[in-house]
Design a protein around this motif. Structure first.
Motif, PDB file in Angstrom:
ATOM      1  N   ARG A   1      74.212  47.436  57.309  1.00  0.00           N
ATOM      2  CA  ARG A   1      74.593  46.455  58.334  1.00  0.00           C
ATOM      3  C   ARG A   1      76.096  46.205  58.360  1.00  0.00           C
ATOM      4  N   GLY A   2      76.811  46.706  57.355  1.00  0.00           N
ATOM      5  CA  GLY A   2      78.249  46.480  57.282  1.00  0.00           C
ATOM      6  C   GLY A   2      78.627  45.180  56.598  1.00  0.00           C
ATOM      7  N   GLU A   3      77.649  44.491  55.986  1.00  0.00           N
ATOM      8  CA  GLU A   3      77.900  43.201  55.356  1.00  0.00           C
ATOM      9  C   GLU A   3      78.348  43.337  53.910  1.00  0.00           C
ATOM     10  N   MET A   4      78.060  44.507  53.309  1.00  0.00           N
ATOM     11  CA  MET A   4      78.414  44.740  51.920  1.00  0.00           C
ATOM     12  C   MET A   4      78.876  46.178  51.737  1.00  0.00           C
TER      13      MET A   4
ATOM     14  N   ALA B   1      87.245  39.041  50.513  1.00  0.00           N
ATOM     15  CA  ALA B   1      86.844  40.402  50.157  1.00  0.00           C
ATOM     16  C   ALA B   1      85.470  40.781  50.694  1.00  0.00           C
ATOM     17  N   LEU B   2      85.301  42.062  50.992  1.00  0.00           N
ATOM     18  CA  LEU B   2      83.986  42.600  51.311  1.00  0.00           C
ATOM     19  C   LEU B   2      83.227  42.728  49.994  1.00  0.00           C
ATOM     20  N   PRO B   3      82.108  42.027  49.826  1.00  0.00           N
ATOM     21  CA  PRO B   3      81.386  42.064  48.544  1.00  0.00           C
ATOM     22  C   PRO B   3      80.661  43.384  48.326  1.00  0.00           C
ATOM     23  N   GLY B   4      80.314  43.642  47.069  1.00  0.00           N
ATOM     24  CA  GLY B   4      79.644  44.897  46.731  1.00  0.00           C
ATOM     25  C   GLY B   4      78.369  44.680  45.931  1.00  0.00           C
ATOM     26  N   ILE B   5      77.517  45.701  45.923  1.00  0.00           N
ATOM     27  CA  ILE B   5      76.297  45.655  45.114  1.00  0.00           C
ATOM     28  C   ILE B   5      76.658  45.673  43.634  1.00  0.00           C
TER      29      ILE B   5
ATOM     30  N   ILE C   1      83.530  45.312  39.383  1.00  0.00           N
ATOM     31  CA  ILE C   1      84.196  45.314  38.086  1.00  0.00           C
ATOM     32  C   ILE C   1      83.598  44.257  37.155  1.00  0.00           C
ATOM     33  N   TRP C   2      83.207  43.092  37.687  1.00  0.00           N
ATOM     34  CA  TRP C   2      82.599  42.062  36.828  1.00  0.00           C
ATOM     35  C   TRP C   2      81.242  42.521  36.300  1.00  0.00           C
ATOM     36  N   GLN C   3      80.452  43.159  37.147  1.00  0.00           N
ATOM     37  CA  GLN C   3      79.110  43.584  36.742  1.00  0.00           C
ATOM     38  C   GLN C   3      79.139  44.596  35.600  1.00  0.00           C
ATOM     39  N   VAL C   4      80.179  45.428  35.536  1.00  0.00           N
ATOM     40  CA  VAL C   4      80.202  46.487  34.519  1.00  0.00           C
ATOM     41  C   VAL C   4      81.056  46.138  33.306  1.00  0.00           C
TER      42      VAL C   4
ATOM     43  N   PRO D   1      79.102  38.916  45.620  1.00  0.00           N
ATOM     44  CA  PRO D   1      78.918  38.073  46.820  1.00  0.00           C
ATOM     45  C   PRO D   1      78.480  36.663  46.414  1.00  0.00           C
ATOM     46  N   TRP D   2      79.341  35.695  46.572  1.00  0.00           N
ATOM     47  CA  TRP D   2      79.056  34.349  46.105  1.00  0.00           C
ATOM     48  C   TRP D   2      78.010  33.643  46.958  1.00  0.00           C
ATOM     49  N   ALA D   3      77.066  32.984  46.288  1.00  0.00           N
ATOM     50  CA  ALA D   3      76.120  32.100  46.971  1.00  0.00           C
ATOM     51  C   ALA D   3      76.851  30.807  47.319  1.00  0.00           C
TER      52      ALA D   3
END
Length: 304
Positions: free
Chosen positions: A219-222, A248-252, A255-258, A229-231
């Protein structure tokens, strides 16, 4: 009741949860700006306390989009976002601009990144389609309710969008979010969240609940790679010093996740990590993060 289209500025009460707060609505160039007002300065607009009546007003109004300040709080943001969604008018979080956006640094490489996003997401959905169907069956078997969980998140340039995930909690779990999290200062993550189902806990461990976000990518949202992607309940607690990160365009994955998923939970610190990523963005770095994601997911790194 086309109140919004008849006046350039008005004040309204916050939803019934907090009668002591008021808003100021300012209409500029077909954009409606909603900010917090310390006192009531103009007549109240009680009709706008209802989501449906608010949607009716927005539908009749010539405005193209709505901008909301984070200071109005989570409940009000959700109310306006839901009303805007009903009439297909985008809602944005009002955030400060930032120069260090990957999209501005190198447009050619950015569009290459987006082409990879769309192509990879479409291919992955086709390949793992059977797995997603199997997970859907397990969710329905384990707990009554919808297969998917949808929640408002903050996207590119502050645009609000509904993220898609496999439901890992009991139906209606959102109603008890603040009761479970209490006054937790950092990320609203709870290792032993009582709302999570047994199947949901297993899916969370290996990040399988996030697979439907591939639809958000299409959809182009991520993006496949980008900041978290902050709630809404996290976004409203960010300090003004780091709110520019919400552009920023959020990602699945990111850098924080890994790197810091299991131990870095301070909201501002997480945002500073993302700001550094944005300032030094490159296709090579995104590819490296994707490669790092695979072993992290397989090991269940920091997931709960």
């Amino acid at each position: 009741m086309s109140t919004l289209s008849l006046s350039n500025q008005a004040a309204m009460r916050k939803p019934s949860r907090d009668r002591a707060s008021y808003y100021t609505l300012t209409w500029r160039q077909k954009q409606l700006l909603l900010t917090l007002s310390p006192t009531q300065t103009t007549p109240l607009l009680p009709a706008l306390e209802s989501e449906q009546l608010l949607a009716d007003c927005l539908k009749r109004s010539p405005i193209h989009l709505v901008k909301l300040t984070p200071d109005i709080g989570e409940a009000a943001l959700a109310l306006w976002a839901d009303a805007c969604a009903k009439v297909n008018k985008p809602a944005y979080l009002s955030v400060p601009s930032i120069a260090a956006l990957p999209k501005k640094q190198n447009r050619l490489k950015w569009w290459l990144k987006r082409l990879v996003d769309w192509s990879a997401a479409a291919l992955l959905i086709l390949v793992i389609g059977p797995l997603m169907l199997g997970l859907s069956f397990l969710i329905r078997l384990q707990s009554p309710g919808p297969v998917f969980f949808s929640q408002w998140r903050v996207g590119e340039r502050g645009k609000l969008f509904r993220i898609l995930k496999f439901r890992t909690m009991v139906t209606g779990a959102e109603l008890y979010h603040h009761q479970v999290m209490g006054h937790q200062a950092g990320l609203h993550k709870c290792e032993n969240d009582p709302r999570v189902t047994p199947v949901g806990r297993w899916m969370r461990k290996y990040s399988l609940d996030e697979l439907p976000q591939l639809i958000n990518v299409l959809r182009g949202e991520m993006s496949l790679v980008g900041p978290r992607p902050w709630a809404l309940y996290d976004a409203v607690r960010l300090s003004p010093a780091v709110r520019q990160r919400l552009n920023a365009l959020p990602g699945i994955t990111g850098i924080w996740q890994v790197t810091g998923r299991s131990h870095l939970r301070d909201l501002d610190d997480v945002n500073r990590v993302d700001l550094r990523y944005m300032g030094s963005w490159s296709l090579r770095q995104d590819f490296k993060i994707l490669l790092m994601t695979v072993p992290k997911v397989l090991s269940g790194f920091g997931a709960f």
